[in-house]
Design a protein around this motif. Structure first.
Motif, PDB file in Angstrom:
ATOM      1  N   MET A   1     -17.396  12.607  68.022  1.00 16.05           N
ATOM      2  CA  MET A   1     -17.407  11.748  66.864  1.00 16.05           C
ATOM      3  C   MET A   1     -17.666  12.552  65.602  1.00 16.05           C
ATOM      4  SD  MET A   1     -17.045   8.531  66.347  1.00 16.05           S
ATOM      5  CE  MET A   1     -17.435   7.168  65.362  1.00 16.05           C
ATOM      6  N   SER A   2     -18.450  13.602  65.709  1.00 19.44           N
ATOM      7  CA  SER A   2     -18.785  14.357  64.510  1.00 19.44           C
ATOM      8  C   SER A   2     -17.565  15.049  63.916  1.00 19.44           C
ATOM      9  CB  SER A   2     -19.871  15.382  64.823  1.00 19.44           C
ATOM     10  OG  SER A   2     -19.388  16.306  65.764  1.00 19.44           O
ATOM     11  N   ARG A   3     -16.543  15.275  64.720  1.00 18.14           N
ATOM     12  CA  ARG A   3     -15.333  15.896  64.202  1.00 18.14           C
ATOM     13  C   ARG A   3     -14.622  14.974  63.211  1.00 18.14           C
ATOM     14  NH1 ARG A   3     -10.700  17.229  68.356  1.00 18.14           N
ATOM     15  NH2 ARG A   3     -10.146  15.102  67.933  1.00 18.14           N
ATOM     16  N   PHE A   4     -14.690  13.672  63.443  1.00 13.03           N
ATOM     17  CA  PHE A   4     -13.994  12.710  62.600  1.00 13.03           C
ATOM     18  C   PHE A   4     -14.872  12.154  61.483  1.00 13.03           C
ATOM     19  CE2 PHE A   4     -11.996  12.399  66.812  1.00 13.03           C
ATOM     20  CZ  PHE A   4     -10.769  12.896  66.469  1.00 13.03           C
ATOM     21  N   ALA A   5     -16.140  12.018  61.755  1.00 22.23           N
ATOM     22  CA  ALA A   5     -17.065  11.465  60.763  1.00 22.23           C
ATOM     23  C   ALA A   5     -18.383  12.223  60.866  1.00 22.23           C
ATOM     24  CB  ALA A   5     -17.279   9.979  61.024  1.00 22.23           C
ATOM     25  N   PRO A   6     -18.483  13.360  60.207  1.00 20.62           N
ATOM     26  CA  PRO A   6     -19.658  14.202  60.374  1.00 20.62           C
ATOM     27  C   PRO A   6     -20.973  13.549  59.961  1.00 20.62           C
ATOM     28  CG  PRO A   6     -18.215  15.059  58.658  1.00 20.62           C
ATOM     29  CD  PRO A   6     -17.528  13.908  59.280  1.00 20.62           C
ATOM     30  N   ASP A   7     -20.945  12.608  59.027  1.00 17.42           N
ATOM     31  CA  ASP A   7     -22.185  11.984  58.585  1.00 17.42           C
ATOM     32  C   ASP A   7     -22.501  10.687  59.324  1.00 17.42           C
ATOM     33  OD1 ASP A   7     -19.990  10.765  57.482  1.00 17.42           O
ATOM     34  OD2 ASP A   7     -20.954  10.319  55.582  1.00 17.42           O
ATOM     35  N   LEU A   8     -21.772  10.387  60.377  1.00 17.11           N
ATOM     36  CA  LEU A   8     -21.961   9.164  61.143  1.00 17.11           C
ATOM     37  C   LEU A   8     -22.835   9.453  62.359  1.00 17.11           C
ATOM     38  CD1 LEU A   8     -21.028   6.229  61.072  1.00 17.11           C
ATOM     39  CD2 LEU A   8     -19.167   6.880  62.567  1.00 17.11           C
ATOM     40  N   ALA A   9     -23.832   8.610  62.587  1.00 18.53           N
ATOM     41  CA  ALA A   9     -24.737   8.778  63.717  1.00 18.53           C
ATOM     42  C   ALA A   9     -24.731   7.513  64.571  1.00 18.53           C
ATOM     43  CB  ALA A   9     -26.145   9.059  63.213  1.00 18.53           C
ATOM     44  N   ALA A  10     -25.270   7.637  65.762  1.00 11.33           N
ATOM     45  CA  ALA A  10     -25.350   6.482  66.661  1.00 11.33           C
ATOM     46  C   ALA A  10     -26.153   5.360  66.024  1.00 11.33           C
ATOM     47  CB  ALA A  10     -25.968   6.893  67.986  1.00 11.33           C
ATOM     48  N   ALA A  11     -27.142   5.706  65.234  1.00 11.33           N
ATOM     49  CA  ALA A  11     -27.952   4.688  64.567  1.00 11.33           C
ATOM     50  C   ALA A  11     -27.130   3.884  63.559  1.00 11.33           C
ATOM     51  CB  ALA A  11     -29.130   5.350  63.864  1.00 11.33           C
ATOM     52  N   ASP A  12     -26.018   4.445  63.097  1.00  9.91           N
ATOM     53  CA  ASP A  12     -25.141   3.719  62.176  1.00  9.91           C
ATOM     54  C   ASP A  12     -24.238   2.738  62.920  1.00  9.91           C
ATOM     55  OD1 ASP A  12     -26.126   5.219  60.022  1.00  9.91           O
ATOM     56  OD2 ASP A  12     -24.640   6.798  60.393  1.00  9.91           O
ATOM     57  N   ILE A  13     -23.895   3.062  64.158  1.00  8.35           N
ATOM     58  CA  ILE A  13     -22.974   2.240  64.931  1.00  8.35           C
ATOM     59  C   ILE A  13     -23.699   1.130  65.692  1.00  8.35           C
ATOM     60  CG2 ILE A  13     -21.253   2.275  66.792  1.00  8.35           C
ATOM     61  CD1 ILE A  13     -20.585   5.102  65.947  1.00  8.35           C
ATOM     62  N   ALA A  14     -24.924   1.364  66.104  1.00  9.25           N
ATOM     63  CA  ALA A  14     -25.664   0.388  66.906  1.00  9.25           C
ATOM     64  C   ALA A  14     -25.766  -0.985  66.238  1.00  9.25           C
ATOM     65  CB  ALA A  14     -27.046   0.937  67.246  1.00  9.25           C
ATOM     66  N   PRO A  15     -26.111  -1.085  64.959  1.00 12.79           N
ATOM     67  CA  PRO A  15     -26.170  -2.419  64.336  1.00 12.79           C
ATOM     68  C   PRO A  15     -24.808  -3.109  64.286  1.00 12.79           C
ATOM     69  CG  PRO A  15     -27.244  -0.789  62.931  1.00 12.79           C
ATOM     70  CD  PRO A  15     -26.584  -0.058  64.045  1.00 12.79           C
ATOM     71  N   VAL A  16     -23.759  -2.334  64.176  1.00 15.69           N
ATOM     72  CA  VAL A  16     -22.418  -2.914  64.146  1.00 15.69           C
ATOM     73  C   VAL A  16     -22.091  -3.530  65.507  1.00 15.69           C
ATOM     74  CG1 VAL A  16     -19.979  -2.442  63.765  1.00 15.69           C
ATOM     75  CG2 VAL A  16     -21.684  -1.271  62.398  1.00 15.69           C
ATOM     76  N   ILE A  17     -22.454  -2.839  66.581  1.00 15.11           N
ATOM     77  CA  ILE A  17     -22.222  -3.376  67.923  1.00 15.11           C
ATOM     78  C   ILE A  17     -23.011  -4.669  68.100  1.00 15.11           C
ATOM     79  CG2 ILE A  17     -22.616  -2.971  70.389  1.00 15.11           C
ATOM     80  CD1 ILE A  17     -22.006  -0.006  69.829  1.00 15.11           C
ATOM     81  N   LEU A  18     -24.242  -4.687  67.635  1.00 14.13           N
ATOM     82  CA  LEU A  18     -25.056  -5.900  67.756  1.00 14.13           C
ATOM     83  C   LEU A  18     -24.527  -7.039  66.892  1.00 14.13           C
ATOM     84  CD1 LEU A  18     -28.618  -4.329  67.862  1.00 14.13           C
ATOM     85  CD2 LEU A  18     -27.274  -5.259  69.759  1.00 14.13           C
ATOM     86  N   ALA A  19     -23.778  -6.727  65.854  1.00 14.17           N
ATOM     87  CA  ALA A  19     -23.193  -7.756  64.996  1.00 14.17           C
ATOM     88  C   ALA A  19     -21.879  -8.288  65.558  1.00 14.17           C
ATOM     89  CB  ALA A  19     -22.965  -7.203  63.594  1.00 14.17           C
ATOM     90  N   ALA A  20     -21.346  -7.642  66.586  1.00 16.82           N
ATOM     91  CA  ALA A  20     -20.094  -8.095  67.213  1.00 16.82           C
ATOM     92  C   ALA A  20     -20.331  -9.441  67.898  1.00 16.82           C
ATOM     93  CB  ALA A  20     -19.621  -7.060  68.226  1.00 16.82           C
ATOM     94  N   PRO A  21     -19.267 -10.192  68.138  1.00 20.56           N
ATOM     95  CA  PRO A  21     -19.432 -11.479  68.810  1.00 20.56           C
ATOM     96  C   PRO A  21     -20.141 -11.332  70.164  1.00 20.56           C
ATOM     97  CG  PRO A  21     -17.184 -11.221  68.018  1.00 20.56           C
ATOM     98  CD  PRO A  21     -17.872  -9.907  67.812  1.00 20.56           C
ATOM     99  N   ALA A  22     -21.009 -12.284  70.452  1.00 15.12           N
ATOM    100  CA  ALA A  22     -21.795 -12.221  71.688  1.00 15.12           C
ATOM    101  C   ALA A  22     -20.897 -12.213  72.918  1.00 15.12           C
ATOM    102  CB  ALA A  22     -22.775 -13.387  71.742  1.00 15.12           C
ATOM    103  N   TRP A  23     -19.800 -12.974  72.898  1.00 17.18           N
ATOM    104  CA  TRP A  23     -18.938 -13.014  74.076  1.00 17.18           C
ATOM    105  C   TRP A  23     -18.362 -11.634  74.363  1.00 17.18           C
ATOM    106  CZ3 TRP A  23     -14.023 -11.345  74.067  1.00 17.18           C
ATOM    107  CH2 TRP A  23     -13.357 -11.274  72.854  1.00 17.18           C
ATOM    108  N   ALA A  24     -18.084 -10.855  73.335  1.00 23.21           N
ATOM    109  CA  ALA A  24     -17.528  -9.516  73.540  1.00 23.21           C
ATOM    110  C   ALA A  24     -18.574  -8.585  74.138  1.00 23.21           C
ATOM    111  CB  ALA A  24     -17.001  -8.958  72.232  1.00 23.21           C
ATOM    112  N   ARG A  25     -19.802  -8.705  73.663  1.00 23.40           N
ATOM    113  CA  ARG A  25     -20.864  -7.862  74.208  1.00 23.40           C
ATOM    114  C   ARG A  25     -21.146  -8.204  75.656  1.00 23.40           C
ATOM    115  NH1 ARG A  25     -24.379  -9.173  69.327  1.00 23.40           N
ATOM    116  NH2 ARG A  25     -25.386 -10.374  70.939  1.00 23.40           N
ATOM    117  N   ILE A  26     -21.030  -9.469  76.022  1.00 26.79           N
ATOM    118  CA  ILE A  26     -21.266  -9.873  77.409  1.00 26.79           C
ATOM    119  C   ILE A  26     -20.066  -9.527  78.282  1.00 26.79           C
ATOM    120  CG2 ILE A  26     -21.578 -11.880  78.923  1.00 26.79           C
ATOM    121  CD1 ILE A  26     -23.197 -13.117  76.587  1.00 26.79           C
TER     122      ILE A  26
END
Length: 67
Positions: A1-26
């Motif tokens: 991931m750092s090759r495409f977005a060097p300033d992006l971390a897992a902590a940046d993506i985690a809230p986005v996953i939690l904001a996804a629809p619940a049915w998709a997460r399940i």
């Protein structure tokens, strides 16, 4: 991931996953491959939309270069 977005971390993506629809997460955990694929696509789309929203917009004051 750092090759495409060097300033992006897992902590940046985690809230986005939690904001996804619940049915998709399940449904990402179900045995049915079609439901799993649909859920994965929805999660990916949610992440991409959120990352695209956070990217800086085009500055109207900046001149474009003719190629």
């Amino acid at each position: 991931m750092s090759r495409f977005a060097p300033d992006l971390a897992a902590a940046d993506i985690a809230p986005v996953i939690l904001a996804a629809p619940a049915w998709a997460r399940i449904d990402i955990t179900v045995r049915d491959p079609r439901l799993r694929a649909r859920a994965a696509e929805t999660l990916a789309r949610t992440i991409l939309e959120e990352l695209d929203r956070d990217s800086p917009g085009r500055d109207a004051n900046q001149l474009s270069l003719a190629l």
